[in-house]
Design an enzyme around this catalytic site. Structure first.
Site, PDB file in Angstrom:
ATOM      1  N   ASP A  72       8.861   3.123  13.493  1.00 12.93           N
ATOM      2  CA  ASP A  72       9.406   1.968  14.209  1.00 12.93           C
ATOM      3  C   ASP A  72      10.849   1.611  13.843  1.00 12.93           C
ATOM      4  OD1 ASP A  72       8.456   1.133  11.729  1.00 12.93           O
ATOM      5  OD2 ASP A  72       7.154  -0.454  12.502  1.00 12.93           O
TER       6      ASP A  72
ATOM      7  N   ASP B 256       1.381   4.975   1.625  1.00 16.91           N
ATOM      8  CA  ASP B 256       0.984   5.932   2.659  1.00 16.91           C
ATOM      9  C   ASP B 256       1.672   7.260   2.397  1.00 16.91           C
ATOM     10  OD1 ASP B 256      -0.491   3.963   3.953  1.00 16.91           O
ATOM     11  OD2 ASP B 256       1.253   3.274   5.075  1.00 16.91           O
TER      12      ASP B 256
ATOM     13  N   ASP C 220       0.858  -1.186   0.000  1.00 21.41           N
ATOM     14  CA  ASP C 220       0.000   0.000   0.000  1.00 21.41           C
ATOM     15  C   ASP C 220       0.896   1.238   0.000  1.00 21.41           C
ATOM     16  OD1 ASP C 220       0.909   0.007   2.668  1.00 21.41           O
ATOM     17  OD2 ASP C 220      -0.876  -1.079   3.304  1.00 21.41           O
TER      18      ASP C 220
HETATM   19  P1  ATP Z   1       3.510  -3.160   4.817  1.00 22.61           P
HETATM   20  O1  ATP Z   1       4.306  -3.580   3.643  1.00 22.61           O
HETATM   21  O2  ATP Z   1       3.124  -4.311   5.680  1.00 22.61           O
HETATM   22  O3  ATP Z   1       2.365  -2.238   4.503  1.00 22.61           O
HETATM   23  P2  ATP Z   1       4.589  -0.848   6.153  1.00 22.61           P
HETATM   24  O4  ATP Z   1       5.979  -0.556   6.640  1.00 22.61           O
HETATM   25  O5  ATP Z   1       4.043   0.058   5.107  1.00 22.61           O
HETATM   26  O6  ATP Z   1       4.571  -2.349   5.723  1.00 22.61           O
HETATM   27  P3  ATP Z   1       2.292  -0.155   7.685  1.00 22.61           P
HETATM   28  O7  ATP Z   1       1.662  -0.946   8.780  1.00 22.61           O
HETATM   29  O8  ATP Z   1       1.560   0.048   6.409  1.00 22.61           O
HETATM   30  O9  ATP Z   1       3.689  -0.840   7.439  1.00 22.61           O
HETATM   31  O10 ATP Z   1       2.688   1.250   8.330  1.00 22.61           O
HETATM   32  C1  ATP Z   1       3.203   2.332   7.562  1.00 22.61           C
HETATM   33  C2  ATP Z   1       4.340   3.003   8.304  1.00 22.61           C
HETATM   34  O11 ATP Z   1       3.872   3.533   9.560  1.00 22.61           O
HETATM   35  C3  ATP Z   1       5.491   2.093   8.687  1.00 22.61           C
HETATM   36  O12 ATP Z   1       6.411   1.945   7.624  1.00 22.61           O
HETATM   37  C4  ATP Z   1       6.098   2.829   9.861  1.00 22.61           C
HETATM   38  O13 ATP Z   1       6.902   3.897   9.440  1.00 22.61           O
HETATM   39  C5  ATP Z   1       4.873   3.405  10.550  1.00 22.61           C
HETATM   40  N1  ATP Z   1       4.351   2.519  11.610  1.00 22.61           N
HETATM   41  C6  ATP Z   1       3.393   1.576  11.474  1.00 22.61           C
HETATM   42  N2  ATP Z   1       3.159   0.948  12.650  1.00 22.61           N
HETATM   43  C7  ATP Z   1       3.993   1.514  13.545  1.00 22.61           C
HETATM   44  C8  ATP Z   1       4.232   1.313  14.931  1.00 22.61           C
HETATM   45  N3  ATP Z   1       3.578   0.376  15.615  1.00 22.61           N
HETATM   46  N4  ATP Z   1       5.165   2.097  15.524  1.00 22.61           N
HETATM   47  C9  ATP Z   1       5.833   3.048  14.832  1.00 22.61           C
HETATM   48  N5  ATP Z   1       5.661   3.265  13.524  1.00 22.61           N
HETATM   49  C10 ATP Z   1       4.760   2.521  12.884  1.00 22.61           C
HETATM   50 MG    MG Z   2       2.138  -0.056   4.301  1.00 21.94          MG
END
Ligand code: ATP
Ligand code: MG
Length: 422
Positions: free
Chosen positions: A133, A59, A57
């Site tokens: 994170d 963001d 996705d």
């Molecule tokens: P995915 O490929 O699973 O979507 P992602 O890294 O994009 O991985 P998301 O859950 O979509 O993960 O979250 C987007 C962003 O928000 C992460 O890359 C991170 O920077 C931040 N984030 C998400 N969850 C947390 C958390 N629990 N603590 C701190 N930052 C977070």
């Molecule tokens: Mg994501």
């Protein structure tokens, strides 16, 4: 606190390009930018493109406040109680757009409070990077000049294939234990290592994991075992000691060598091969893989005692797990049927003591067959029997199933309408 200057990679020194980004996300970035705002692609979107992977996705983060975002986009919906973020909708696609934020200073945190219970406050792009994170998750792609901005050393860690906590790991994991599962997920999915300080802290804090709100825990478990990374996730969950918290019965079972570790691992690998790098398998298939070894041993014990085991063997196994992980009842029920159906697949075609038609007609049949295919790929089922079932289903597909409601209602209404597809 004085923080180092960010590393900025200009447009021609990295591989992130607009054509790799969802066109709707590009639209959002440009609308924000053209309205005078900072607009960055953030998180997994940037990380995955830099790695040459397809992001799940996209963001976006911006300095525009939520109400401003709402005014700029007719299709924006504000969600969240404490920290409001915007979901900008284009058909089925949602572009999550959040305002830069920071976490409150450490000394203003109340003792015993967790991440999701605190109010978030708006912040600068730098503060927004530091509240994330892991370093590889805190990279920004700036639509204004197509540069990649790195406040936290994420680019270096991408090169080194390292998952490293931003800030003090003990603190970051205590404030939101789900981050420990996220570390495992990213390491497993991308084939990265977990940096040693981060890893030691995970092992120290493993017991915190059950403080996570159960729906978040369950959602993470689905993600950990989906996307073809179940085997790698399991290994890391076990060595980080989190598995012993989440599923002590399974860890004890494997430790006692009541089934061959190789058989258990083969099932996880078959689940990974059955699934898709970009999709999660059904929850009940994940749990079937995790529980199958235990089920077989318990089933055999009952048979040895001269009993004919039924659903209760599986229900007993599920009993501690259901409330701990709040597995939905419907998932539990389907899982019971999938496991219970397995012995039918072990019977040779001429020796079957059940009605093939009725079995095939059951709603859970296809899932049970999928699990049998996983078992067979793991060397725990007969390929000839699997082929026989698969050919039979291909030649004579079962009718689509009525939903539970239709099935219940139909006799009452006394009508014979064709069953609705699921
Ligand atoms: P995915 O490929 O699973 O979507 P992602 O890294 O994009 O991985 P998301 O859950 O979509 O993960 O979250 C987007 C962003 O928000 C992460 O890359 C991170 O920077 C931040 N984030 C998400 N969850 C947390 C958390 N629990 N603590 C701190 N930052 C977070
Ligand atoms: Mg994501």
């Amino acid at each position: 606190m004085k923080r180092p200057k960010p590393l900025i990679q200009k447009r021609d020194s990295h591989n992130v390009s607009r054509k790799d980004i969802d066109p709707d996300a590009v639209k959002v970035l440009y609308r924000l930018h053209d309205s005078g705002h900072i607009a960055y692609l953030v998180g997994g979107g940037v990380r995955d493109i830099l790695l040459g992977r397809k992001p799940k996705d996209f963001d976006i983060s911006t300095d525009a406040h939520p109400n401003r975002i709402k005014r700029l986009f007719r299709n924006a919906f504000l969600i969240g109680r404490r920290f409001r973020l915007a979901h900008i909708k284009y058909g089925d696609t949602i572009i999550e757009t959040s305002t830069f934020r920071r976490e409150p200073e450490e000394d203003t945190r109340k003792k015993g409070e967790f991440f999701h219970e605190r109010d978030n406050t708006f912040g600068t792009p730098e503060e927004d990077a530091y509240r994330r994170d892991f370093t590889v998750n805190a990279l920004f792609y700036n639509i204004a000049d197509f540069s990649v901005i790195d406040y936290v050393g994420g680019l270096k860690d991408l090169d080194r294939k390292l998952i490293r906590c931003i800030g003090t790991p003990d603190l970051r994991f205590k404030e939101d234990p789900v981050r420990m599962l996220r570390a495992v997920r990213f390491a497993a999915r991308m084939g990265f290592s977990i940096e040693s300080r981060t890893w030691r802290s995970m092992r120290r804090n493993a017991s915190e994991i059950l403080k996570t709100a159960p729906p978040r825990l369950l959602e993470e478990i689905y993600k950990l075992f989906g996307y073809s990374s179940g085997a790698a996730s399991f290994a890391l969950l076990k060595s980080s000691r989190m598995m012993a918290e989440i599923f002590p019965e399974l860890v004890a079972f494997l430790k006692a060598r009541r089934c061959r570790a190789a058989d258990f691992e083969a099932l996880l690998e078959a689940l990974d091969a059955h699934g898709d790098e970009y999709a999660a398998p059904k929850a009940e298939l994940i749990f079937a893989v995790l529980l199958y070894g235990m089920f077989e041993v318990r089933h055999a014990e009952h048979v040895e005692r001269g009993e004919s085991p039924g659903h209760e063997v599986i229900r007993d196994m599920l009993e501690p797990l259901m409330p701990r992980l709040r597995i939905p009842r419907a998932v539990g029920d389907r899982l019971v049927h999938i496991l219970d159906a397995q012995h039918r697949f072990d019977e040779k075609p001429g020796e079957r003591r059940f009605s093939r038609e009725r079995f095939v007609g059951q709603e859970v049949f296809q899932d049970a067959l999928d699990f049998f295919a996983i078992r067979t790929a793991a060397g725990q089922g007969d390929p000839a029997i699997l082929k026989d079932w698969q050919d039979g289903v291909a030649a004579d597909p079962p009718p689509p199933h009525a939903s539970r409601r239709t099935a219940r209602r139909r006799p009452r209404r006394g009508r014979r309408s064709p069953p609705k597809a699921e």
